[in-house]
Design a protein around this motif. Structure first.
Motif, PDB file in Angstrom:
ATOM      1  N   ILE A   1      40.724  15.207  17.079  1.00  0.00           N
ATOM      2  CA  ILE A   1      39.891  15.426  18.262  1.00  0.00           C
ATOM      3  C   ILE A   1      40.638  16.392  19.163  1.00  0.00           C
ATOM      4  CG2 ILE A   1      39.001  14.394  20.389  1.00  0.00           C
ATOM      5  CD1 ILE A   1      38.363  11.898  18.857  1.00  0.00           C
ATOM      6  N   ILE A   2      39.988  17.509  19.490  1.00  0.00           N
ATOM      7  CA  ILE A   2      40.658  18.541  20.279  1.00  0.00           C
ATOM      8  C   ILE A   2      40.443  18.305  21.768  1.00  0.00           C
ATOM      9  CG2 ILE A   2      40.821  21.009  20.766  1.00  0.00           C
ATOM     10  CD1 ILE A   2      41.834  20.096  17.987  1.00  0.00           C
ATOM     11  N   SER A   3      41.542  18.089  22.467  1.00  0.00           N
ATOM     12  CA  SER A   3      41.523  18.027  23.925  1.00  0.00           C
ATOM     13  C   SER A   3      41.987  19.401  24.399  1.00  0.00           C
ATOM     14  CB  SER A   3      42.461  16.916  24.413  1.00  0.00           C
ATOM     15  OG  SER A   3      42.442  16.834  25.803  1.00  0.00           O
ATOM     16  N   GLY A   4      41.026  20.325  24.516  1.00  0.00           N
ATOM     17  CA  GLY A   4      41.352  21.744  24.648  1.00  0.00           C
ATOM     18  C   GLY A   4      41.667  22.193  26.060  1.00  0.00           C
ATOM     19  N   ARG A   5      41.682  23.518  26.214  1.00  0.00           N
ATOM     20  CA  ARG A   5      42.072  24.110  27.492  1.00  0.00           C
ATOM     21  C   ARG A   5      40.975  23.924  28.531  1.00  0.00           C
ATOM     22  NH1 ARG A   5      40.161  29.739  27.750  1.00  0.00           N
ATOM     23  NH2 ARG A   5      38.781  30.044  25.969  1.00  0.00           N
ATOM     24  N   GLY A   6      41.381  24.030  29.797  1.00  0.00           N
ATOM     25  CA  GLY A   6      40.433  23.937  30.894  1.00  0.00           C
ATOM     26  C   GLY A   6      39.790  25.292  31.163  1.00  0.00           C
ATOM     27  N   ASN A   7      40.446  26.115  31.983  1.00  0.00           N
ATOM     28  CA  ASN A   7      39.905  27.417  32.389  1.00  0.00           C
ATOM     29  C   ASN A   7      38.487  27.251  32.924  1.00  0.00           C
ATOM     30  OD1 ASN A   7      39.939  30.209  32.800  1.00  0.00           O
ATOM     31  ND2 ASN A   7      38.960  30.613  30.836  1.00  0.00           N
ATOM     32  N   ASN A   8      38.389  26.489  34.007  1.00  0.00           N
ATOM     33  CA  ASN A   8      37.092  26.108  34.549  1.00  0.00           C
ATOM     34  C   ASN A   8      36.589  27.109  35.592  1.00  0.00           C
ATOM     35  OD1 ASN A   8      37.191  23.653  33.015  1.00  0.00           O
ATOM     36  ND2 ASN A   8      38.729  22.969  34.480  1.00  0.00           N
ATOM     37  N   PHE A   9      35.256  27.288  35.613  1.00  0.00           N
ATOM     38  CA  PHE A   9      34.601  28.270  36.470  1.00  0.00           C
ATOM     39  C   PHE A   9      33.765  27.597  37.558  1.00  0.00           C
ATOM     40  CE2 PHE A   9      35.790  30.908  33.031  1.00  0.00           C
ATOM     41  CZ  PHE A   9      35.507  32.249  33.298  1.00  0.00           C
ATOM     42  N   VAL A  10      33.740  28.231  38.740  1.00  0.00           N
ATOM     43  CA  VAL A  10      32.807  27.864  39.802  1.00  0.00           C
ATOM     44  C   VAL A  10      31.968  29.096  40.128  1.00  0.00           C
ATOM     45  CG1 VAL A  10      32.554  27.232  42.241  1.00  0.00           C
ATOM     46  CG2 VAL A  10      34.235  26.054  40.814  1.00  0.00           C
ATOM     47  N   PHE A  11      30.654  28.905  40.202  1.00  0.00           N
ATOM     48  CA  PHE A  11      29.731  29.996  40.560  1.00  0.00           C
ATOM     49  C   PHE A  11      29.169  29.733  41.955  1.00  0.00           C
ATOM     50  CE2 PHE A  11      25.131  31.589  40.025  1.00  0.00           C
ATOM     51  CZ  PHE A  11      25.437  32.820  40.590  1.00  0.00           C
ATOM     52  N   VAL A  12      29.438  30.650  42.871  1.00  0.00           N
ATOM     53  CA  VAL A  12      28.887  30.567  44.223  1.00  0.00           C
ATOM     54  C   VAL A  12      27.592  31.378  44.229  1.00  0.00           C
ATOM     55  CG1 VAL A  12      29.310  30.940  46.680  1.00  0.00           C
ATOM     56  CG2 VAL A  12      31.227  30.368  45.162  1.00  0.00           C
TER      57      VAL A  12
ATOM     58  N   ASP B   1      40.076  27.780  37.699  1.00  0.00           N
ATOM     59  CA  ASP B   1      40.850  29.016  37.521  1.00  0.00           C
ATOM     60  C   ASP B   1      40.044  30.262  37.865  1.00  0.00           C
ATOM     61  OD1 ASP B   1      43.242  27.847  36.762  1.00  0.00           O
ATOM     62  OD2 ASP B   1      42.794  27.913  34.627  1.00  0.00           O
ATOM     63  N   LYS B   2      38.708  30.186  37.782  1.00  0.00           N
ATOM     64  CA  LYS B   2      37.869  31.368  37.985  1.00  0.00           C
ATOM     65  C   LYS B   2      36.726  31.049  38.952  1.00  0.00           C
ATOM     66  CE  LYS B   2      40.285  33.326  34.628  1.00  0.00           C
ATOM     67  NZ  LYS B   2      40.895  32.215  33.932  1.00  0.00           N
ATOM     68  N   VAL B   3      36.484  31.975  39.886  1.00  0.00           N
ATOM     69  CA  VAL B   3      35.368  31.848  40.827  1.00  0.00           C
ATOM     70  C   VAL B   3      34.516  33.104  40.730  1.00  0.00           C
ATOM     71  CG1 VAL B   3      34.681  31.608  43.250  1.00  0.00           C
ATOM     72  CG2 VAL B   3      36.718  30.410  42.398  1.00  0.00           C
ATOM     73  N   LEU B   4      33.230  32.928  40.438  1.00  0.00           N
ATOM     74  CA  LEU B   4      32.287  34.039  40.370  1.00  0.00           C
ATOM     75  C   LEU B   4      31.350  33.956  41.570  1.00  0.00           C
ATOM     76  CD1 LEU B   4      31.484  33.835  36.546  1.00  0.00           C
ATOM     77  CD2 LEU B   4      33.001  35.457  37.693  1.00  0.00           C
TER      78      LEU B   4
ATOM     79  N   ASP C   1      38.625  40.834  40.293  1.00  0.00           N
ATOM     80  CA  ASP C   1      38.100  41.841  39.381  1.00  0.00           C
ATOM     81  C   ASP C   1      38.137  43.190  40.104  1.00  0.00           C
ATOM     82  OD1 ASP C   1      35.982  41.781  41.162  1.00  0.00           O
ATOM     83  OD2 ASP C   1      34.468  41.175  39.698  1.00  0.00           O
ATOM     84  N   LYS C   2      37.591  44.204  39.495  1.00  0.00           N
ATOM     85  CA  LYS C   2      37.669  45.555  40.060  1.00  0.00           C
ATOM     86  C   LYS C   2      37.068  45.627  41.463  1.00  0.00           C
ATOM     87  CE  LYS C   2      37.251  50.310  38.463  1.00  0.00           C
ATOM     88  NZ  LYS C   2      36.877  51.171  37.322  1.00  0.00           N
ATOM     89  N   ILE C   3      35.910  44.995  41.649  1.00  0.00           N
ATOM     90  CA  ILE C   3      35.220  45.072  42.945  1.00  0.00           C
ATOM     91  C   ILE C   3      35.961  44.275  44.012  1.00  0.00           C
ATOM     92  CG2 ILE C   3      33.066  44.495  44.140  1.00  0.00           C
ATOM     93  CD1 ILE C   3      31.650  44.874  41.414  1.00  0.00           C
TER      94      ILE C   3
ATOM     95  N   GLU D   1      32.893  39.291  41.314  1.00  0.00           N
ATOM     96  CA  GLU D   1      31.484  39.386  41.720  1.00  0.00           C
ATOM     97  C   GLU D   1      30.611  39.486  40.483  1.00  0.00           C
ATOM     98  OE1 GLU D   1      30.011  41.952  44.720  1.00  0.00           O
ATOM     99  OE2 GLU D   1      31.749  41.683  46.034  1.00  0.00           O
ATOM    100  N   ILE D   2      29.390  38.946  40.605  1.00  0.00           N
ATOM    101  CA  ILE D   2      28.496  38.926  39.453  1.00  0.00           C
ATOM    102  C   ILE D   2      27.050  39.048  39.911  1.00  0.00           C
ATOM    103  CG2 ILE D   2      28.192  36.418  39.300  1.00  0.00           C
ATOM    104  CD1 ILE D   2      28.984  37.039  36.150  1.00  0.00           C
ATOM    105  N   ALA D   3      26.185  39.547  39.017  1.00  0.00           N
ATOM    106  CA  ALA D   3      24.836  39.949  39.422  1.00  0.00           C
ATOM    107  C   ALA D   3      23.816  38.818  39.423  1.00  0.00           C
ATOM    108  CB  ALA D   3      24.345  41.077  38.517  1.00  0.00           C
TER     109      ALA D   3
END
Length: 397
Positions: free
Chosen positions: A202-213, A240-243, A272-274, A303-305
């Motif tokens: 059973i793989i207890s894998g990586r997090g790398n969790n995202f939040v989208f505002v 780890d990531k916020v979009l 990111d670039k922006i 930023e994301i569209a």
């Protein structure tokens, strides 16, 4: 072959374990200090998970007592069928047999994960990391005392004091029957186990969790959830990531406030670039960074569209663990939650709740990012397989 211990015996062992953890807490903390003083690594998240204090011992005690109070997960009827020939058919939950838990750093796993496996009627083979050896051996000693006091064999809980080469050999050709392996730790450990294991994992894998505002987010809620997401950097449920929706009203002011609050919490902000261009933060080195689980005081803003673009990005880059959308728009939240491919999805709540205790399970063996046989926190009722029981009186086909 394991002869299943009675529910009463299993519960009594767990209650005895809770008592021993309390009476031996000073010895446990002293052994843990030996481990901490011997640790020469630079991994701050591993060091954080290694520490045992009175509060951590209290958590272990609560976990053992909670498990003892739960209903038996073994022998639960899941399906029944009366065949036209008169046979009575049942499908019931059954223990796996023997479970090997390979883990890094966290001595509390020696109580919580072993306790879940034991209550589920399984024998447990523990292989902790060298960094937590003294702590783990002390806790294993308490398991053996609890078993002995309840007339149960000590081989229900065993500890493998193996180096890497010995562990690899055991994975490839176990010297005893192993029915399931659960690795808990970083990607290197998980890759190592998957490569060499000769039985199901059973793989207890990586997090790398995202939040989208989202563009219709409550910005105070968004700020609170993102900051909370970095409150424990060693946790697999950390953000780890916020979009951020490019159409968010007061976007520039919100991002500036977010960066300020993250910096106050000593979190390094990348963009990111922006974002990096408009807010004077360091730009990510490449898109490969979107794949990374940091386990560090770092976060990436982008930023994301659209909601659709967010879903696509999360499904490509995340670890399949947890993701959240911050929005007042119920339809957008529903669309996000139905289409994001992570074990837990959140609407206006922190990813830090992806935890067996927080989600009502009382504890967890691991948080699975696999889809077989259980996804997300693996609690007591999930650490079972099943068996068919067929009762007849001479029927033949």
């Amino acid at each position: 072959m394991n002869t299943l211990l009675s529910l009463e015996t299993r519960n009594n062992v767990l209650f005895t374990m809770a008592t021993l953890l309390d009476t031996e807490r000073v010895a446990i903390i002293d052994m843990n200090k030996k481990d901490i003083n011997a640790y020469k690594g630079t991994d701050i998240s591993m060091l954080d998970r290694l520490k045992v204090n009175n509060a951590k011992v209290d958590e272990m005690i609560i976990a053992a007592k909670h498990l003892a109070s739960q209903e038996d997960p073994v022998g639960v009827e899941r399906f029944s069928f009366k065949h036209e020939n008169g046979m009575q058919v049942y499908n019931k939950t059954a223990s796996f047999g023997t479970i090997l838990i390979i883990y890094e750093s966290r001595p509390d796993v020696t109580v919580e994960a072993a306790g879940i496996a034991f209550k589920s009627g399984n024998k447990i083979v523990l292989k902790g990391g060298k960094e937590s050896l003294h702590s783990n051996l002390k806790i294993t000693e308490l398991w053996h005392k609890a078993l002995k006091q309840n007339n149960a064999s000590s081989d229900w809980v065993t500890y493998l004091q193996f180096n890497r080469i010995e562990t690899q050999a055991f994975l490839e050709k176990p010297t005893q029957r192993i029915d399931l392996i659960v690795p808990r730790g970083g990607e290197k450990l998980i890759t190592f186990v998957k490569k060499h294991a000769s039985c199901p994992v059973i793989i207890s894998g990586r997090g790398n969790n995202f939040v989208f505002v989202h563009s219709e987010a409550d910005l105070n809620i968004a700020l609170a959830i993102i900051i909370n997401g970095k409150s424990k950097i060693s946790a697999c449920n950390a953000v780890d990531k916020v979009l951020i929706d490019e159409n968010l009203p007061n976007k520039k002011e919100f991002i500036n406030t977010l960066i300020k609050k993250l910096n106050e919490s000593k979190i390094q902000v990348l963009g990111d670039k922006i974002i990096s261009k408009n807010h004077s933060v360091q730009e990510i080195s490449s898109n490969e960074v979107w794949y990374e689980e940091f386990l560090d005081h770092k976060i990436v803003l982008g930023e994301i569209a659209s909601n659709e673009a967010v879903i696509e990005m999360i499904n490509i880059y995340s670890g399949g663990h947890s993701s959240a959308i911050i929005t007042k728009n119920e339809a957008e939240a529903h669309f996000f939650m139905e289409n994001v491919d992570t074990a837990a999805v959140y609407h206006n709540a922190s990813t830090r709740f992806t935890d067996g205790g927080q989600l009502g399970l009382g504890g967890e063996l691991a948080i699975s990012t696999d889809k077989l046989h259980q996804r997300g926190p693996i609690g007591l009722q999930h650490l079972v397989t099943n068996k068919w029981y067929v009762h007849g009186n001479g029927q033949i086909r």
